[in-house]
Design a protein around this motif. Structure first.
Motif, short mmCIF file in Angstrom:
data_model
loop_
_atom_site.label_atom_id
_atom_site.label_comp_id
_atom_site.label_asym_id
_atom_site.label_seq_id
_atom_site.Cartn_x
_atom_site.Cartn_y
_atom_site.Cartn_z
N HIS A 165 46.46 47.59 -15.79
CA HIS A 165 46.14 48.97 -16.17
C HIS A 165 45.96 49.80 -14.90
CE1 HIS A 165 45.61 47.73 -20.35
NE2 HIS A 165 45.00 46.66 -19.86
N SER A 166 47.07 50.30 -14.39
CA SER A 166 47.05 50.94 -13.07
C SER A 166 46.39 52.32 -13.08
CB SER A 166 48.48 51.07 -12.55
OG SER A 166 49.23 51.85 -13.46
N ASP A 167 46.16 52.87 -14.28
CA ASP A 167 45.65 54.24 -14.35
C ASP A 167 44.16 54.35 -14.63
OD1 ASP A 167 45.88 53.17 -16.85
OD2 ASP A 167 46.75 54.93 -17.79
N GLU A 169 40.39 55.14 -14.18
CA GLU A 169 39.71 56.17 -13.37
C GLU A 169 38.41 55.64 -12.78
OE1 GLU A 169 40.73 58.60 -17.00
OE2 GLU A 169 40.37 60.21 -15.56
N ASN A 193 44.55 54.12 -8.34
CA ASN A 193 45.12 55.45 -8.16
C ASN A 193 43.94 56.42 -8.24
OD1 ASN A 193 46.66 57.72 -8.10
ND2 ASN A 193 47.59 57.42 -10.11
N CYS A 195 40.86 55.48 -8.10
CA CYS A 195 39.95 54.79 -9.03
C CYS A 195 38.59 54.60 -8.36
CB CYS A 195 40.56 53.44 -9.42
SG CYS A 195 39.47 52.42 -10.40
#
Lengths: 311, 311
Positions: A165-167, A169, A193, A195
């Motif tokens: 889950h690269s997105d 936050e 990214n 995060c």
């Protein structure tokens, strides 16, 4: 530390660890107003993320060092982790444990073929006993959290979570000795990214919160928390990483920990230990901050005494 | 019933159910001498496989029937399952529950917007109350286990398990009202590769074991078991399927159920209800039969009262 070093370390330890699943829960998303991704290190070998750090530290030793074994002092999950990682890598493990450690913990270490050295239950006695093993046996001391190889190993849980889950936050972890959150912060720095990494800590042992405020490592005068994995303090190696890469530490009350633990047991049907419930409790305490965000939570472990539950 | 009908039904209910994960455990494989694949219906929506059968039965109704709602009598998982499936499909659910049902079960049904009709705690009163709702509201009665659409729905858990692991030699399920084991037996018949289906049943409520012996549906005089989901008897629709396609029923003692439940909690770190532990207890009781075999186990549900555990 580089992105590539973390990646390489992950590849090195893969044969000795599980790639744990990431679970989601519609109900907990509704309750929290957040989209949650739970990285289930409670399903890790020996039941906690500590397996990663132990395997990482042992795998970095020279053949000469491996032949003489490793030693640590711990009465908790790291005792089991170092024993099982050593067994998996064909290395002898000496575990210094306080004489009053619960029999179930001693049995778990023995089950993984760790050799237990009992000592009186003070930090000084533990350290002396570990020193003696180093001198007598030539074994290498592996600190449970203040060791860069251990920190890198712990970071591989967040690395896997970000691969899936690269997105995200935010990623939340508990804060005890600091190894998990430091490793997670490095992984988020290299692979996230934008995060942010946030720690959850009990008010009763809020040394890490105070350390970030004062800029030096603080200790706890009392350690009256159900989160028995979080009683230890930060170390010289992980503290600068935490200062640089962790956004914030959120403190929680004991009852909030128990409520969060129960919610996860009842709604997700998985077993987590009290320390493991702390970051979810922190998220529920500050719901507004995380509203509508994608949040990863490292579920750190699931080793509980079923005969002694808080509910 | 055909292979295609089961497949079609699976496709119909997919939007309303989770495809649950299949977990493995190195330690439980070692303990049992078997290669085990646990189909985790404890992670299913509302916490049990019953969601599948409920969604299957409601989805088969005509629009006219759907507009008038569904009714069942249950104080257990099927009450919640029918309520949640009805809510998901935009249908009204009437749930007849005994007045002495635990408040937590009533609250769960209300949480899923089911309308509770209380009645005195006898089977006769339950049936009368359900009859009345059918007459007054025109609602369709859905039996928790003796209904072919329910049976087909329950069979989709084994269908998914065999899609993931086509070479299973056995699948084990608990036996209560007979819906799950009948559906599983159909799925294994259609999709398995000579895969045998075996039931686990408590000695204390061994009506299904005795029914297979005598060739007619037997009842229980007493129902003193911790496996509260398995107290009901077989029905006219599922019994012939069980007679034809189930190889055997293995009975277990109460303490074996508790031990198996505790093993799964401690080693797999997942929460299962007592009824759910019965097939694993049966496998441990007859280890030799399953030695070196590939065995699927349907973990039927995870709805337990954490304030009232047997350990």
């Amino acid at each position: 530390m580089t992105k590539q070093e973390l990646k390489d370390r992950h590849n090195t330890i893969k044969p000795y660890i599980h790639r744990t699943p990431v679970l989601t829960s519609r109900l907990l998303n509704e309750i929290s107003g957040t989209t949650l991704f739970f990285k289930c290190e409670n399903f890790q070998r020996m039941g906690a993320f500590k397996m990663r750090g132990a395997a990482s530290a042992i795998s970095k030793l020279s053949e000469a060092q491996k032949s003489k074994g490793v030693v640590t002092h711990s009465s908790g999950n790291f005792a089991q982790a170092l024993s099982l990682a050593a067994l998996s890598l064909g290395v002898k493990a000496y575990i210094v444990m306080p004489s009053n450690a619960p029999q179930v913990k001693k049995d778990a270490v023995k089950g993984y073929k760790g050799e237990i050295i009992e000592c009186p239950p003070t930090l000084e006695d533990r350290e002396q006993a570990a020193d003696l093993i180093q001198k007598e046996k030539g074994a290498t001391f592996i600190h449970p959290s203040d060791n860069l190889d251990v920190i890198l190993g712990q970071g591989t849980a967040a690395l896997e979570l970000l691969e899936d889950h690269s997105d995200l936050e935010y990623i939340l972890t508990p804060v005890g000795g600091g190894g998990l959150i430091a490793g997670t912060a490095l992984a988020a720095h290299f692979y996230g990214n934008n995060c942010k990494v946030i720690g959850g800590e009990p008010f009763e042992v809020d040394d890490a919160y105070r350390s970030l405020q004062s800029g030096k490592i603080e200790t706890n005068d009392t350690i009256n928390t159900i989160a028995d994995g979080l009683k230890t303090q930060l170390g010289d190696i992980n503290f600068p990483i935490i200062q640089k890469h962790v956004s914030e530490i959120i403190r929680v009350e004991e009852q909030e920990i128990i409520n969060a633990m129960r919610l996860i047991w009842e709604r997700m049907k998985i077993i987590i230990e009290p320390s493991c419930a702390v970051p979810f409790a922190a998220l529920l305490r500050e719901k507004e901050k995380f509203k509508h965000k994608k949040v990863g939570i490292i579920l750190s472990g699931g080793n509980v005494d079923l005969g002694n539950l808080p509910f």
